[in-house]
Design a protein around this motif. Structure first.
Motif, PDB file in Angstrom:
ATOM      1  N   ARG A 204       0.810  -1.211   0.000  1.00 37.08           N
ATOM      2  CA  ARG A 204       0.000   0.000   0.000  1.00 37.08           C
ATOM      3  C   ARG A 204       0.851   1.273   0.000  1.00 37.08           C
ATOM      4  N   THR A 205       1.875   1.311   0.807  1.00 36.52           N
ATOM      5  CA  THR A 205       2.713   2.509   0.908  1.00 36.52           C
ATOM      6  C   THR A 205       3.465   2.773  -0.390  1.00 36.52           C
ATOM      7  N   LYS A 206       4.046   1.727  -0.954  1.00 37.97           N
ATOM      8  CA  LYS A 206       4.791   1.896  -2.204  1.00 37.97           C
ATOM      9  C   LYS A 206       3.859   2.232  -3.364  1.00 37.97           C
ATOM     10  N   LEU A 207       2.690   1.594  -3.373  1.00 41.63           N
ATOM     11  CA  LEU A 207       1.748   1.829  -4.462  1.00 41.63           C
ATOM     12  C   LEU A 207       1.206   3.255  -4.416  1.00 41.63           C
ATOM     13  N   ARG A 208       1.033   3.783  -3.214  1.00 38.26           N
ATOM     14  CA  ARG A 208       0.559   5.170  -3.099  1.00 38.26           C
ATOM     15  C   ARG A 208       1.499   6.114  -3.852  1.00 38.26           C
ATOM     16  N   GLU A 209       2.789   5.947  -3.683  1.00 36.99           N
ATOM     17  CA  GLU A 209       3.753   6.821  -4.361  1.00 36.99           C
ATOM     18  C   GLU A 209       3.759   6.585  -5.872  1.00 36.99           C
ATOM     19  N   ILE A 210       3.540   5.339  -6.283  1.00 38.85           N
ATOM     20  CA  ILE A 210       3.461   5.037  -7.723  1.00 38.85           C
ATOM     21  C   ILE A 210       2.259   5.748  -8.349  1.00 38.85           C
ATOM     22  N   VAL A 211       1.125   5.683  -7.661  1.00 40.85           N
ATOM     23  CA  VAL A 211      -0.085   6.323  -8.175  1.00 40.85           C
ATOM     24  C   VAL A 211       0.088   7.837  -8.227  1.00 40.85           C
ATOM     25  N   ARG A 212       0.706   8.396  -7.218  1.00 37.90           N
ATOM     26  CA  ARG A 212       0.908   9.848  -7.197  1.00 37.90           C
ATOM     27  C   ARG A 212       1.826  10.296  -8.335  1.00 37.90           C
ATOM     28  N   ARG A 213       2.869   9.530  -8.605  1.00 38.38           N
ATOM     29  CA  ARG A 213       3.744   9.868  -9.728  1.00 38.38           C
ATOM     30  C   ARG A 213       2.983   9.708 -11.042  1.00 38.38           C
ATOM     31  N   GLU A 214       2.193   8.652 -11.138  1.00 42.30           N
ATOM     32  CA  GLU A 214       1.428   8.412 -12.357  1.00 42.30           C
ATOM     33  C   GLU A 214       0.467   9.564 -12.645  1.00 42.30           C
ATOM     34  N   ARG A 215      -0.184  10.078 -11.621  1.00 41.63           N
ATOM     35  CA  ARG A 215      -1.087  11.212 -11.803  1.00 41.63           C
ATOM     36  C   ARG A 215      -0.317  12.436 -12.291  1.00 41.63           C
ATOM     37  N   ARG A 216       0.859  12.642 -11.735  1.00 38.42           N
ATOM     38  CA  ARG A 216       1.660  13.797 -12.137  1.00 38.42           C
ATOM     39  C   ARG A 216       2.025  13.726 -13.614  1.00 38.42           C
ATOM     40  N   ILE A 217       2.410  12.549 -14.074  1.00 40.88           N
ATOM     41  CA  ILE A 217       2.829  12.373 -15.465  1.00 40.88           C
ATOM     42  C   ILE A 217       1.628  12.402 -16.405  1.00 40.88           C
ATOM     43  N   GLU A 218       0.616  11.640 -16.089  1.00 42.56           N
ATOM     44  CA  GLU A 218      -0.546  11.502 -16.971  1.00 42.56           C
ATOM     45  C   GLU A 218      -1.272  12.825 -17.162  1.00 42.56           C
ATOM     46  N   PHE A 219      -1.359  13.631 -16.099  1.00 46.10           N
ATOM     47  CA  PHE A 219      -2.179  14.842 -16.154  1.00 46.10           C
ATOM     48  C   PHE A 219      -1.353  16.134 -16.150  1.00 46.10           C
ATOM     49  N   ALA A 220      -0.116  16.062 -16.572  1.00 49.47           N
ATOM     50  CA  ALA A 220       0.741  17.249 -16.561  1.00 49.47           C
ATOM     51  C   ALA A 220       0.058  18.411 -17.280  1.00 49.47           C
ATOM     52  N   LEU A 221      -0.084  19.523 -16.581  1.00 49.46           N
ATOM     53  CA  LEU A 221      -0.670  20.770 -17.074  1.00 49.46           C
ATOM     54  C   LEU A 221      -2.147  20.631 -17.451  1.00 49.46           C
ATOM     55  N   GLU A 222      -2.855  19.706 -16.866  1.00 53.19           N
ATOM     56  CA  GLU A 222      -4.277  19.547 -17.187  1.00 53.19           C
ATOM     57  C   GLU A 222      -5.153  20.135 -16.092  1.00 53.19           C
ATOM     58  N   ARG A 223      -5.777  21.248 -16.396  1.00 53.08           N
ATOM     59  CA  ARG A 223      -6.806  21.877 -15.567  1.00 53.08           C
ATOM     60  C   ARG A 223      -6.479  21.834 -14.078  1.00 53.08           C
ATOM     61  N   VAL A 224      -5.293  22.219 -13.738  1.00 58.16           N
ATOM     62  CA  VAL A 224      -4.784  22.352 -12.368  1.00 58.16           C
ATOM     63  C   VAL A 224      -4.961  21.081 -11.516  1.00 58.16           C
ATOM     64  N   ILE A 225      -4.866  19.918 -12.132  1.00 60.25           N
ATOM     65  CA  ILE A 225      -4.970  18.678 -11.360  1.00 60.25           C
ATOM     66  C   ILE A 225      -3.804  18.550 -10.383  1.00 60.25           C
ATOM     67  N   ARG A 226      -2.596  18.933 -10.811  1.00 59.75           N
ATOM     68  CA  ARG A 226      -1.446  18.843  -9.905  1.00 59.75           C
ATOM     69  C   ARG A 226      -1.656  19.749  -8.693  1.00 59.75           C
ATOM     70  N   TYR A 227      -2.138  20.954  -8.925  1.00 59.00           N
ATOM     71  CA  TYR A 227      -2.413  21.876  -7.811  1.00 59.00           C
ATOM     72  C   TYR A 227      -3.447  21.266  -6.870  1.00 59.00           C
ATOM     73  N   MET A 228      -4.502  20.709  -7.427  1.00 62.35           N
ATOM     74  CA  MET A 228      -5.545  20.068  -6.622  1.00 62.35           C
ATOM     75  C   MET A 228      -4.955  18.914  -5.808  1.00 62.35           C
ATOM     76  N   ASP A 229      -4.113  18.113  -6.450  1.00 64.53           N
ATOM     77  CA  ASP A 229      -3.566  16.922  -5.790  1.00 64.53           C
ATOM     78  C   ASP A 229      -2.626  17.269  -4.638  1.00 64.53           C
ATOM     79  N   ILE A 230      -1.654  18.149  -4.884  1.00 62.38           N
ATOM     80  CA  ILE A 230      -0.674  18.422  -3.822  1.00 62.38           C
ATOM     81  C   ILE A 230      -1.316  19.162  -2.653  1.00 62.38           C
ATOM     82  N   ARG A 231      -2.419  19.861  -2.914  1.00 61.04           N
ATOM     83  CA  ARG A 231      -3.144  20.488  -1.808  1.00 61.04           C
ATOM     84  C   ARG A 231      -3.891  19.453  -0.992  1.00 61.04           C
ATOM     85  N   ARG A 232      -4.626  18.563  -1.654  1.00 60.87           N
ATOM     86  CA  ARG A 232      -5.430  17.601  -0.890  1.00 60.87           C
ATOM     87  C   ARG A 232      -4.558  16.538  -0.240  1.00 60.87           C
ATOM     88  N   TRP A 233      -3.364  16.285  -0.781  1.00 62.80           N
ATOM     89  CA  TRP A 233      -2.434  15.348  -0.150  1.00 62.80           C
ATOM     90  C   TRP A 233      -1.711  15.976   1.040  1.00 62.80           C
TER      91      TRP A 233
END
Length: 540
Positions: free
Chosen positions: A438-467
């Motif tokens: 679970r701990t390792k997968l959490r970081e994999i998913v977070r990196r995946e979101r960063r790559i997949e949604f780079a510059l898409e409608r402030v998803i990175r901003y939303m993510d790092i705030r809610r995390w």
């Protein structure tokens, strides 16, 4: 407070505002002079309801095509990019201050203008004689558009005035901020109600109107924001079970006009070249060398986060060659970023010399390629590229994240149904994830979101705030491309002398320049001046 109740509710101005799309005014103008338009004459037919609904869409965060630099400026509040006019000060770009009207003020005003229109629509639509199912659908659309604005307000400002009906001018200027929980719960309730009467798909002639999955996806974002993991699991599973959306085998094309009908797209603004065009994609993102404004540059911190083709990070992969750092990388890097001395676009190589370093303020040596179209020959300030707000990839990755945080079983089947579908699209074809810790997968998913949604409608901003990591990831010196192997003797630009980014351009340094409260935007100064009951966010 400007909640746009300054427009007289019984006047023609309201109705003109509600039916303001140019393509929809002709029939109305043919019927009677606008000076004679009144509530009694308007709320009668299905056509009236559709005109008014169009007016809500127009100018809303979902229907507005004139977002200009808002996305790029807000992206500079993350660790992914640097707006070209960035500077250290009260929030980095110099735009995100309480007196700013381009971002801080425009988001607030656009939201409350839409909320007013939706409230007015919902207060009057029952007067219209039309098919009951159709009426339920347009009501659902109005509720969605109102709830979407409340989601954005909650994300950007925290708790805000919760206006559920049309107010008098005096009442509107005496509102207090509801709590964040009150705003998010209200928005979620409205989204659930809306989803029941929205269709899972629409014919081509209804392109741009809201789908059931959109309402559920925004509700899912709010569930994640509120850390209601079990609710998020249920919400995202409901979208998956619709079987209405897929992961497109393409990646780059989704963000161009040729991919606008992709079944991966759940919510987008429908742009029409030359008529209701996208003003940013083919102008603001293009690097200077290709005739654009080069408004924003990707940071090395993002570029370095892209994995190698073997699925390993650059620090551990045997495929990584420091002398050829962009070879054998996750294919999404080539679709997303102009890479110096590597990317060839329209027959011209993007190089250190033409990347803007030393010429353009804020240039990092990296440009944004995701939204530009090679060979594009239309008007740069009015392309037909739709503006994407939500994709099915977000649903799958959010579903997996919610499962992780809800302490549910993590199986290979779950990984194959979610993250591996996203990574496995034909144009990307990254290795499958097999990690179930679970701990390792959490970081994999977070990196995946960063790559997949780079510059898409402030998803990175939303993510790092809610995390809860916004302050930590922003409290650093940021970097651009590597310029030298001998930084001690390099004088052309300021470069890092030691460490992971040795020899890289030193861009904006945010160490000690920001405060934790700046994770939220400030309440616009003009609103507080109108209504002193509005309390400013911390640290402003």
């Amino acid at each position: 407070m400007k909640i746009y109740n300054r427009i007289r509710i019984v006047s023609a101005c309201v109705l003109i505002s509600l039916v303001s799309l140019s393509g929809c005014q002709k029939d109305l103008l043919d019927q009677q002079p606008l000076t004679e338009l009144s509530e009694g004459a308007f709320w009668e037919s299905e056509g009236d309801a559709m005109l008014a609904l169009t007016g809500i869409y127009n100018g809303s965060s979902v229907g507005n095509n004139a977002y200009n630099n808002e996305l790029l400026i807000l992206a500079s509040m993350t660790d992914d990019s640097d707006y070209k006019n960035s500077k250290v000060g009260l929030i980095y770009s110099g735009y995100v201050v309480s007196s700013d009207g381009q971002v801080v003020g425009s988001i607030w005003q656009r939201a409350y203008r839409t909320i007013f229109k939706a409230n007015y629509f919902l207060a009057n639509v029952d007067k219209v004689k039309m098919d009951a199912a159709k009426k339920a659908e347009v009501i659902a659309e109005a509720k969605f558009l109102r709830a979407y604005e409340y989601w954005q307000l909650a994300m950007y400002y925290g708790g805000v005035p919760l206006v559920k009906q049309v107010l008098s001018i005096d009442d509107s200027n005496n509102q207090v901020r509801a709590t964040l929980a009150e705003v998010t719960e209200y928005a979620k309730t409205e989204l659930v109600a809306a989803s029941k009467d929205l269709p899972a798909s629409r014919p081509e002639n209804q392109k741009g109107r809201v789908l059931k999955a959109a309402a559920l996806a925004v509700k899912g974002r709010l569930d994640l924001m509120d850390k209601k993991w079990a609710d998020a699991v249920k919400t995202y599973k409901e979208i998956i079970d619709l079987n209405a959306h897929i992961i497109d085998p393409r990646y780059k094309a989704i963000f161009e006009e040729r991919g606008e009908n992709s079944k991966e797209i759940i919510l987008s603004t429908n742009c029409i070249a030359g008529l209701y065009g996208n003003p940013q994609n083919q102008l603001g993102y293009h690097p200077d060398v290709y005739g654009g404004y080069q408004e924003d540059g990707a940071l090395e911190e993002l570029v370095s986060s892209y994995l190698m083709k073997d699925g390993l990070p650059i620090e551990t992969s045997p495929l990584y060659d420091p002398a050829n750092p962009f070879a054998n990388r996750d294919p999404r890097i080539y679709a997303t970023i102009f890479l110096p001395n590597y990317t060839v676009f329209n027959g011209v190589k993007f190089t250190t010399a033409n990347s803007g370093i030393g010429k353009l303020v804020g240039a990092t040596g990296y440009g944004w390629k995701k939204y530009v179209t090679e060979g594009y020959a239309g008007a740069n300030n009015s392309s037909g590229d739709d503006i994407i707000h939500i994709r099915y990839a977000e649903v799958l990755l959010s579903y997996l994240e919610a499962k992780i945080e809800n302490n549910e079983a993590i199986t290979q089947a779950l990984l194959d149904e979610t993250i591996n579908k996203v990574r496995g699209r034909a144009e990307v074809a990254m290795p499958n994830v097999t990690e179930t810790d679970r701990t390792k997968l959490r970081e994999i998913v977070r990196r995946e979101r960063r790559i997949e949604f780079a510059l898409e409608r402030v998803i990175r901003y939303m993510d790092i705030r809610r995390w809860g990591i916004w302050f930590d990831v922003m409290e650093q010196q940021f970097h651009g491309m590597k310029l030298t192997d001998d930084p001690a003797n390099y004088t052309a630009s300021k470069v890092e002398l030691t460490g992971k980014y040795k020899g890289h351009l030193m861009t904006i340094n945010k160490k000690g320049t920001h405060k934790r409260g700046w994770a939220l935007l400030p309440i616009p100064l003009t609103e507080i001046q109108l209504n002193p009951k509005l309390i400013q966010n911390p640290d402003y």
